[in-house]
Scaffold this active site. Structure first.
Site, short mmCIF file in Angstrom:
data_model
loop_
_atom_site.label_atom_id
_atom_site.label_comp_id
_atom_site.label_asym_id
_atom_site.label_seq_id
_atom_site.Cartn_x
_atom_site.Cartn_y
_atom_site.Cartn_z
N LYS A 124 -46.58 35.53 1.16
CA LYS A 124 -47.85 34.83 1.40
C LYS A 124 -48.08 33.77 0.32
O LYS A 124 -47.97 34.06 -0.87
CB LYS A 124 -48.98 35.88 1.37
CG LYS A 124 -50.27 35.43 2.00
CD LYS A 124 -51.19 36.65 2.19
CE LYS A 124 -52.64 36.25 2.31
NZ LYS A 124 -53.52 37.43 2.40
N SER A 147 -62.20 34.95 0.27
CA SER A 147 -61.43 34.15 -0.69
C SER A 147 -60.92 32.88 -0.02
O SER A 147 -60.91 31.81 -0.63
CB SER A 147 -60.24 34.95 -1.23
OG SER A 147 -60.69 36.09 -1.92
N ARG A 162 -67.54 43.50 6.22
CA ARG A 162 -68.50 42.39 6.25
C ARG A 162 -69.20 42.29 7.60
O ARG A 162 -70.40 42.10 7.69
CB ARG A 162 -67.79 41.06 5.95
CG ARG A 162 -67.39 40.92 4.52
CD ARG A 162 -66.46 39.77 4.33
NE ARG A 162 -65.20 40.00 5.02
CZ ARG A 162 -64.09 39.31 4.81
NH1 ARG A 162 -64.08 38.35 3.93
NH2 ARG A 162 -63.00 39.58 5.47
N HIS A 191 -66.20 40.91 -3.49
CA HIS A 191 -65.29 41.96 -3.99
C HIS A 191 -65.97 42.73 -5.12
O HIS A 191 -65.95 43.96 -5.16
CB HIS A 191 -64.01 41.35 -4.57
CG HIS A 191 -63.10 40.68 -3.58
ND1 HIS A 191 -62.62 39.41 -3.76
CD2 HIS A 191 -62.56 41.13 -2.42
CE1 HIS A 191 -61.81 39.10 -2.75
NE2 HIS A 191 -61.77 40.12 -1.92
O1 PNS Z 1 -57.25 41.18 0.70
P1 PNS Z 1 -56.37 41.51 1.88
O2 PNS Z 1 -55.19 40.56 1.92
O3 PNS Z 1 -57.13 41.54 3.18
O4 PNS Z 1 -55.80 42.98 1.63
C1 PNS Z 1 -54.94 43.61 2.57
C2 PNS Z 1 -54.26 44.86 1.96
C3 PNS Z 1 -53.60 44.53 0.63
C4 PNS Z 1 -55.31 45.92 1.72
C5 PNS Z 1 -53.23 45.37 3.00
O5 PNS Z 1 -52.47 44.29 3.44
C6 PNS Z 1 -52.30 46.42 2.44
O6 PNS Z 1 -52.70 47.56 2.24
N1 PNS Z 1 -51.03 46.03 2.19
C7 PNS Z 1 -50.01 46.89 1.64
C8 PNS Z 1 -48.90 47.17 2.64
C9 PNS Z 1 -49.25 48.34 3.53
O7 PNS Z 1 -49.52 49.44 3.09
N2 PNS Z 1 -49.28 48.05 4.85
C10 PNS Z 1 -49.61 49.03 5.86
C11 PNS Z 1 -51.12 49.10 6.06
S1 PNS Z 1 -51.54 50.31 7.26
#
Ligand code: PNS
Length: 159
Positions: free
Chosen positions: A41, A127, A90, A17
């Site tokens: 979560k 993570s 990645r 990150h």
């Molecule tokens: O570290 P992560 O858990 O892979 O991050 C995922 C994240 C936070 C980037 C994604 O889940 C997100 O943007 N969540 C917010 C809700 C949202 O906007 N959902 C629609 C995505 S198109």
């Protein structure tokens, strides 16, 4: 003013990150690292703890700010004058899901997503793997910042 967001769960922040955040900080005027508040979560660290660790490990960058958000990322972007999301890719396995979110965010609010290829040193890093390895006593030094390593060991000792 080019302000971008690096969104994620950051449970906890890894060196992968940090690599993306630091490279984004070199390209844009301001980088907001946005920690998703996800009540459903199960996480190892609270949002406050994740924000604390991120604040500590990015304190050397004058143009990086740590925030938290819930709801849609596009709404957070609109409220904060952000026009683009920066994400690390990645491997091909990341691509499908990231592509889907990128296209949906563009469809919802014309928010652009810019992908950076991860430093190969960290292409296997996540993570979840860090937590699993640390939980069973494996060595994760070099994969997370020192303060995260200390907090991981302390948290796992409590369990
Ligand atoms: O570290 P992560 O858990 O892979 O991050 C995922 C994240 C936070 C980037 C994604 O889940 C997100 O943007 N969540 C917010 C809700 C949202 O906007 N959902 C629609 C995505 S198109």
């Amino acid at each position: 003013m080019q302000r971008v967001v690096c969104p994620g769960s950051f449970d906890p922040v890894t060196n992968g990150h940090l690599d993306i955040v630091s490279r984004a900080a070199g390209l844009y005027d301001e980088v907001i690292v946005a920690v998703l508040i996800n009540v459903t979560k199960h996480s190892l660290f609270s949002v406050d703890e994740r924000v604390d660790m991120l604040t500590e490990v990015t304190k050397g960058y004058g143009n990086v700010r740590i925030e938290r958000f819930h709801g849609l990322l596009v709404d957070f972007c609109a409220a904060n004058g952000i026009t683009a999301v920066v994400k690390g890719l990645r491997a091909v396995s990341d691509f499908e899901y990231e592509m889907q979110m990128a296209q949906m965010n563009y469809r919802l609010a014309k928010i652009e997503t810019l992908f950076m290829t991860t430093n190969p040193l960290y292409s296997f890093l996540s993570s979840s793997l860090v937590k699993e390895i640390a939980k069973y006593g494996g060595d994760v030094s070099g994969l997370v910042p020192e303060i995260v390593l200390d907090r991981l060991q302390a948290r796992l000792a409590e369990e």
